[in-house]
Design a protein around this motif. Structure first.
Motif, PDB file in Angstrom:
ATOM      1  N   PRO A   7       3.899  21.240   0.100  1.00 34.08           N
ATOM      2  CA  PRO A   7       4.838  20.339  -0.594  1.00 34.08           C
ATOM      3  C   PRO A   7       5.641  19.467   0.112  1.00 34.08           C
ATOM      4  CG  PRO A   7       5.554  22.631  -0.764  1.00 34.08           C
ATOM      5  CD  PRO A   7       4.269  22.713  -0.006  1.00 34.08           C
ATOM      6  N   ALA A   9       6.807  16.722   0.333  1.00 33.03           N
ATOM      7  CA  ALA A   9       7.792  15.622  -0.452  1.00 33.03           C
ATOM      8  C   ALA A   9       9.199  16.542  -0.571  1.00 33.03           C
ATOM      9  CB  ALA A   9       7.313  15.392  -1.790  1.00 33.03           C
ATOM     10  N   LEU A  14       9.303  11.213   1.217  1.00 35.20           N
ATOM     11  CA  LEU A  14       8.235  10.266   1.570  1.00 35.20           C
ATOM     12  C   LEU A  14       8.504   9.054   1.788  1.00 35.20           C
ATOM     13  CD1 LEU A  14       5.240  12.007  -0.618  1.00 35.20           C
ATOM     14  CD2 LEU A  14       5.704  12.023   1.947  1.00 35.20           C
ATOM     15  N   ASP A 123      -0.097  10.407  -5.804  1.00 32.81           N
ATOM     16  CA  ASP A 123      -0.400  12.017  -5.574  1.00 32.81           C
ATOM     17  C   ASP A 123      -0.396  12.262  -3.965  1.00 32.81           C
ATOM     18  OD1 ASP A 123      -0.105  12.108  -8.296  1.00 32.81           O
ATOM     19  OD2 ASP A 123      -2.118  12.145  -8.503  1.00 32.81           O
ATOM     20  N   GLN A 125       0.434  13.410  -0.612  1.00 33.28           N
ATOM     21  CA  GLN A 125       1.622  13.913  -0.054  1.00 33.28           C
ATOM     22  C   GLN A 125       1.728  13.851   1.453  1.00 33.28           C
ATOM     23  OE1 GLN A 125       4.512  14.935  -2.316  1.00 33.28           O
ATOM     24  NE2 GLN A 125       3.272  13.831  -3.537  1.00 33.28           N
ATOM     25  N   ARG A 277       6.592   6.036  -4.685  1.00 32.75           N
ATOM     26  CA  ARG A 277       7.566   6.232  -3.590  1.00 32.75           C
ATOM     27  C   ARG A 277       8.856   5.217  -3.372  1.00 32.75           C
ATOM     28  NH1 ARG A 277       4.082   8.268   1.752  1.00 32.75           N
ATOM     29  NH2 ARG A 277       2.583   9.308   0.610  1.00 32.75           N
TER      30      ARG A 277
END
Length: 285
Positions: A7, A9, A14, A123, A125, A277
């Motif tokens: 994970p 983010a 990001l 999606d 990452q 983002r």
């Protein structure tokens, strides 16, 4: 290095990604070679670069780079894998999302599926700076959607009447149907810089006469180069295999110009790569 599905983010926000679609109207103008070498050149400049092969039916980015993908976009569309599982590492540390070649159903995806492919990048990452999208030839829905979803559309032209005609047709359809009002132009396979500029001027005059609301910008010219042909035969990027060659130097200059473009700060209100983002950045700001 964190695992592919870590994970990220939650650890580091990001950053927004500048997306550039490379297209050409007709086939054979060298757009895939430009896409591959522009991505490699940006990676050499320290930009975290992802190259998406969006020629869904006749993909060949992996062939040009000598890569052997285990999965392609066809597997993503069929639900057999996730986007992150597709990603390969190419020259200079650039990343590659390969597509499938000879899969007719991929060439015949519905418009909603093209939009879905754009949205799936929300999606992803991974920290990236730039996405290069190598589109198919022509004015099909996939080409129009991927160009619309990028911040910049780069149209590759060469000194053939059909190339100029098809480039103009593509620019017209992008402007009239998708609201794309700014286009970057690269003249490819020219004998000298003056020929490249003249080629751009020829296209610009036609667009100015019939498409007054479209802004064209000359991004650069790439010369005929035997080293580029040799790199293709060796399945390597000329940017890394022969960096001192005329074509590699020309593409490096184009990459330097593109590297100065600012990342997007806010969504434009239509389909767009990595739009989440931008929304998150706006909320933080």
């Amino acid at each position: 290095m964190p695992a592919a599905n870590a994970p990220i983010a939650s650890q580091v926000p990001l950053v927004p990604v500048r997306s550039i679609a490379v297209t050409g109207g007709k086939g054979g103008v060298g757009k895939t070679n430009l896409s591959v070498n522009l991505a490699a050149s940006l990676a050499l400049l320290g930009k975290r670069t992802l190259l998406l092969d969006a020629d869904l039916g006749l993909a060949n980015v992996d062939v040009l780079l000598g890569l052997s993908p285990q999965h392609t976009l066809a597997d993503l569309v069929s639900g057999r894998c996730e986007l992150d599982e597709l990603i390969l590492e190419g020259p200079a540390g650039m990343l590659v999302v390969p597509a499938a070649s000879g899969r007719r159903h991929m060439a015949e995806l519905q418009p909603a599926q093209h939009v879905g492919l754009v949205n799936v990048f929300n999606d992803l990452q991974r920290q990236l700076d730039i996405l290069i999208v190598d589109t198919a030839a022509g004015i099909t829905d996939s080409v129009l959607t991927f160009c619309q979803a990028a911040q910049d559309a780069v149209v590759v032209v060469c000194d053939e009447p059909a190339s100029i005609t098809d480039a103009y047709a593509l620019i017209k359809v992008l402007a009239r149907e998708r609201g794309v009002d700014r286009v970057q132009v690269v003249a490819n396979m020219v004998r000298n810089p003056a020929e490249g500029r003249a080629l751009y001027d020829k296209l610009a005059r036609v667009c100015e006469r019939f498409l007054g609301d479209v802004s064209l910008n000359f991004l650069g010219a790439i010369p005929h180069c035997d080293w580029l042909r040799m790199a293709v035969q060796r399945q390597q990027a000329v940017a890394t295999a022969y960096p001192a060659s005329a074509s590699a130097r020309a593409i490096a200059e184009i990459a330097r110009r593109a590297a100065r473009w600012e990342p997007p700060v806010a969504p434009r209100g239509n389909i767009e790569f990595f739009v989440d983002r931008m929304i998150r950045q706006g909320a933080v700001a």
